[in-house]
Design an enzyme around this catalytic site. Sequence first.
Site, PDB file in Angstrom:
ATOM      1  N   GLY A  55      58.633  89.718  33.623  1.00 41.14           N
ATOM      2  CA  GLY A  55      59.395  89.975  32.398  1.00 41.14           C
ATOM      3  C   GLY A  55      59.049  91.333  31.840  1.00 41.14           C
ATOM      4  CB  CYS A  82      55.258  90.542  37.693  1.00 44.92           C
ATOM      5  SG  CYS A  82      55.349  92.237  37.103  1.00 44.92           S
ATOM      6  CE1 TYR A  83      54.147  89.559  29.253  1.00 37.64           C
ATOM      7  CE2 TYR A  83      55.018  87.359  29.721  1.00 37.64           C
ATOM      8  CZ  TYR A  83      54.439  88.271  28.840  1.00 37.64           C
ATOM      9  OH  TYR A  83      54.142  87.882  27.563  1.00 37.64           O
ATOM     10  CG  HIS A 172      58.315  91.133  41.423  1.00 40.79           C
ATOM     11  ND1 HIS A 172      58.832  90.293  40.461  1.00 40.79           N
ATOM     12  CD2 HIS A 172      57.768  92.180  40.762  1.00 40.79           C
ATOM     13  CE1 HIS A 172      58.615  90.819  39.267  1.00 40.79           C
ATOM     14  NE2 HIS A 172      57.969  91.967  39.415  1.00 40.79           N
ATOM     15  CD  GLU A 174      60.106  87.525  42.259  1.00 37.72           C
ATOM     16  OE1 GLU A 174      59.034  87.463  42.872  1.00 37.72           O
ATOM     17  OE2 GLU A 174      60.184  87.908  41.083  1.00 37.72           O
ATOM     18  CB  SER A 226      91.732  78.740  41.453  1.00 38.39           C
ATOM     19  OG  SER A 226      90.545  78.768  42.231  1.00 38.39           O
ATOM     20  N   GLY A 227      92.430  77.596  44.536  1.00 36.45           N
ATOM     21  CA  GLY A 227      92.435  78.085  45.914  1.00 36.45           C
ATOM     22  C   GLY A 227      91.094  78.704  46.259  1.00 36.45           C
ATOM     23  N   GLY A 228      90.257  78.924  45.252  1.00 36.01           N
ATOM     24  CA  GLY A 228      88.927  79.487  45.486  1.00 36.01           C
ATOM     25  C   GLY A 228      87.950  78.426  45.968  1.00 36.01           C
ATOM     26  CB  VAL A 229      84.577  78.777  47.502  1.00 37.08           C
ATOM     27  CG1 VAL A 229      83.560  77.842  48.129  1.00 37.08           C
ATOM     28  CG2 VAL A 229      85.033  79.802  48.522  1.00 37.08           C
ATOM     29  CG  ASP A 230      83.037  78.533  42.821  1.00 41.62           C
ATOM     30  OD1 ASP A 230      82.464  78.546  43.921  1.00 41.62           O
ATOM     31  OD2 ASP A 230      82.957  79.465  41.998  1.00 41.62           O
ATOM     32  CB  SER A 231      88.536  75.059  41.824  1.00 34.73           C
ATOM     33  OG  SER A 231      89.348  75.791  42.710  1.00 34.73           O
ATOM     34  CB  SER A 232      88.200  74.187  47.318  1.00 37.04           C
ATOM     35  OG  SER A 232      89.212  75.128  47.102  1.00 37.04           O
ATOM     36  CE  LYS A 372      81.496  81.930  45.342  1.00 38.20           C
ATOM     37  NZ  LYS A 372      82.555  81.588  44.400  1.00 38.20           N
TER      38      LYS A 372
END
Length: 517
Positions: A55, A82-83, A172, A174, A226-232, A372
């Site tokens: 942070g 780190c922090y 870090h 990550e 919508s045709g997008g990945v998420d809503s599908s 995602k």
Amino acid sequence: MSDRILIIDFGSQVTQLIARRVRESGVYSEVHPFHTVDEALLENFAPKGIILSGGPASATWTEAPRPIEKVYQLGIPVLGICYGQQIMMQQLGGRVDTSDHQEFGRAYVDVQEDCALFHGVWDVGAKEQVWMSHGDRVGKIADGFRVVATSEGAPCAAVADDSRHFYAVQFHPEVVHTPHGTQLLENFTHRVCGCSGDWTMAAFKEQEIAKVREQVGDGKVICGLSGGVDSSVVAVLLHEAIGDQLTCVFVDTGFMRMGEAEEVVSLFKDHYNIPLIHKDASEMFFEALGDETDPEKKRKIIGGLFIDVFQEEADKINDARFLAQGTLYPDVIESVSFTGGPSVTIKSHHNVGGLPERMNLKLVEPLRELFKDEVRALGRELGLPASFVGRHPFPGPGLAIRIPGQALTREKCDILRKADAIYLEEIRNAGLYDAIWQAFAVLLPVQTVGVMGDARTYEFVCALRAVNSTDGMTADYYHYDHEFLSRVSNRIINEVRGINRVVYDCTSKPPGTIEWE
Ligand code: XMP
């Protein structure tokens, strides 16, 4: 329930990456801002281990953000990054110094002693690459700790207290620039915390299906496609959970890509047998937009009308009580901001916000714990076709924001749709689709002179765009070879009436944005 790791956020830009790395190792993790982590949360969440993020604050401030002391009293492992390392040392009796030797970027640590974090990855005596980003550093370690790695700018680059299972690193792990970071984190979650690594998409899917059934009972759910990945993915998951209690609504704005509307309808209606209302509202959208050319006004008109049409269609479904949305984890994480104030709006991205209150619906958001790439994995788990799951992102307002500076007409949309389809087809043929994050064509409001056959032409310019990015926040333009660009240019000019010149956009973000408006 799977083992869980709690990540306490102190506002680092890369806190989300910690969660991703931990999840990649098969362990469920969540990020919570430090000021929300109280005793009740610790008890409910029941973590097998805790990670304190980096942070921008300084542990030397009197008002320095710190985790509650209880974190160190639960008898479970804690890892400070780190922090997170500095505040942990400070709280446990060590000391943090402000140093004039700042370290940013690549650095090297000398591994001094054996440590559970290093098991099978780093050997004593080795010099290992890490990524640092700090000004302050630990000057004196807390009682019970030993220094296990050092670096030029951080004499206590890694410290360990094996009896309490407390570990802390200045670098870090990550980020990808710490090449062995993922294994170091896995050593923490698996070896130190004893997590079994059984969190898989198959397990997540079953867990979410059970949750949705419990939340929804015998109620009806509406889901906007919508045709997008998420809503599908949301639609298919819900259909598996509650069958015909789900109805999908697909609003065709007229700004979809070539064949897209037909593809959505055939996949969901014919293949999955999901009740689907398909509303062709293109006439209304063209009319509402009229001659408007201002990008933000276009977005507002489209967003507003979308909600009206969606609501009208949804009202036809009797007694629906829930609205399903593809909200993702990055939208949910309320990252700690030390700068205060909202960030500047560059573009107002449109979604169906505001609908649930207007329609008095409760939200069902089965993806709100996923990143995602995890949504894509869930889509594959649900059997969605690979071509659907791997789709490039597509903006809500669609082609309407890819015809800049001119009134939108059906004719122009058709010209752009054809050029875009050729471009994407060539990308697929060249085997480049998965190597590019997002690619599309733009129809510019400029006519140029050309010569075809022996005749003069005076037609529009088409710009091609392709970028690589991880989250759309920054992007690099894609480097094609010239053969490829020539092929696409030739095909577009020969096959699309209305375009006689093709240019390639070699602007990265920043300073450009991905879309042209
Ligand atoms: P920009 O142009 O802001 O785009 O660099 C970043 C990502 O967001 C998408 N985008 C939108 N998505 N509604 C959306 O749903 C919008 O109004 C919108 N504008 C941009 C863009 O396609 C890219 O993936």
